[in-house]
Design a protein around this motif. Structure first.
Motif, mmCIF file in Angstrom:
data_model
loop_
_atom_site.group_PDB
_atom_site.id
_atom_site.type_symbol
_atom_site.label_atom_id
_atom_site.label_comp_id
_atom_site.label_asym_id
_atom_site.label_seq_id
_atom_site.Cartn_x
_atom_site.Cartn_y
_atom_site.Cartn_z
ATOM 1 N N CYS A 82 -5.883 -3.250 -4.682
ATOM 2 C CA CYS A 82 -5.278 -1.924 -4.858
ATOM 3 C C CYS A 82 -4.798 -1.380 -3.513
ATOM 4 O O CYS A 82 -3.684 -0.868 -3.394
ATOM 5 N N ASN A 83 -5.653 -1.511 -2.504
ATOM 6 C CA ASN A 83 -5.335 -1.017 -1.172
ATOM 7 C C ASN A 83 -4.122 -1.750 -0.598
ATOM 8 O O ASN A 83 -3.208 -1.139 -0.063
ATOM 9 N N SER A 84 -4.103 -3.062 -0.730
ATOM 10 C CA SER A 84 -2.996 -3.858 -0.190
ATOM 11 C C SER A 84 -1.680 -3.537 -0.883
ATOM 12 O O SER A 84 -0.623 -3.522 -0.254
ATOM 13 N N SER A 85 -1.734 -3.277 -2.178
ATOM 14 C CA SER A 85 -0.499 -2.995 -2.918
ATOM 15 C C SER A 85 0.132 -1.667 -2.511
ATOM 16 O O SER A 85 1.333 -1.469 -2.680
ATOM 17 N N GLN A 86 -0.661 -0.762 -1.941
ATOM 18 C CA GLN A 86 -0.150 0.539 -1.499
ATOM 19 C C GLN A 86 0.712 0.393 -0.249
ATOM 20 O O GLN A 86 1.592 1.203 0.010
ATOM 21 N N GLY A 87 0.446 -0.670 0.529
ATOM 22 C CA GLY A 87 1.200 -0.854 1.770
ATOM 23 C C GLY A 87 0.928 0.280 2.739
ATOM 24 O O GLY A 87 -0.178 0.796 2.802
ATOM 25 N N ASN A 88 1.951 0.706 3.462
ATOM 26 C CA ASN A 88 1.742 1.795 4.426
ATOM 27 C C ASN A 88 2.348 3.107 3.941
ATOM 28 O O ASN A 88 2.705 3.964 4.723
ATOM 29 N N ARG A 89 2.415 3.260 2.607
ATOM 30 C CA ARG A 89 2.896 4.530 2.041
ATOM 31 C C ARG A 89 1.745 5.540 2.014
ATOM 32 O O ARG A 89 0.666 5.227 1.527
ATOM 33 N N PRO A 90 1.965 6.735 2.516
ATOM 34 C CA PRO A 90 0.912 7.764 2.467
ATOM 35 C C PRO A 90 0.575 8.122 1.018
ATOM 36 O O PRO A 90 1.399 8.008 0.126
ATOM 37 N N MET A 91 -0.653 8.557 0.806
ATOM 38 C CA MET A 91 -1.126 8.921 -0.523
ATOM 39 C C MET A 91 -1.666 10.344 -0.453
ATOM 40 O O MET A 91 -2.483 10.645 0.408
ATOM 41 N N ALA A 92 -1.220 11.204 -1.325
ATOM 42 C CA ALA A 92 -1.627 12.614 -1.291
ATOM 43 C C ALA A 92 -2.907 12.828 -2.084
ATOM 44 O O ALA A 92 -3.063 12.315 -3.180
#
Length: 104
Positions: A82-92
């Motif tokens: 899950c973490n890897s799939s987020q890449g470096n996009r910020p999450m609110a």
């Protein structure tokens, strides 16, 4: 926090203590909620850290974009995949509901 070649190293006693603190604070629950790649929120802490369903720390502010490695308020537990799939996009944080997090 150790820096080597411009990269932050996630190792050593400070990092291990921080990982434990993230688990103690938020519980072994994947922060991706309904977007969890495993369709369940529980993280099996018996899995190795390099396993796709293993525990990792997700930084809400990506480290590559200036996020802080040891900021507890901006870190959450997640499955590695899950973490890897987020890449470096910020999450609110505002996208999450209280239903996603244990209260104790």
């Amino acid at each position: 926090m150790a820096v080597s070649g411009g990269r932050v190293r996630r190792s050593g006693s400070r990092w291990r203590r921080f990982r434990r603190l993230v688990l103690e604070t938020y519980g072994p629950v994947c922060c991706f909620g309904t977007a969890c790649k495993f369709g369940k929120l529980a993280i099996d802490l018996g899995l190795p850290v390099n396993h796709p369903a293993g525990f990792t720390v997700h930084h809400l502010d990506p480290l590559s974009l200036g996020g802080s490695l040891l900021d507890l308020e901006r870190a959450r537990p997640a499955h590695r995949r899950c973490n890897s799939s987020q890449g470096n996009r910020p999450m609110a944080l505002s996208a999450w509901t209280s239903h996603d997090w244990p209260t104790s």
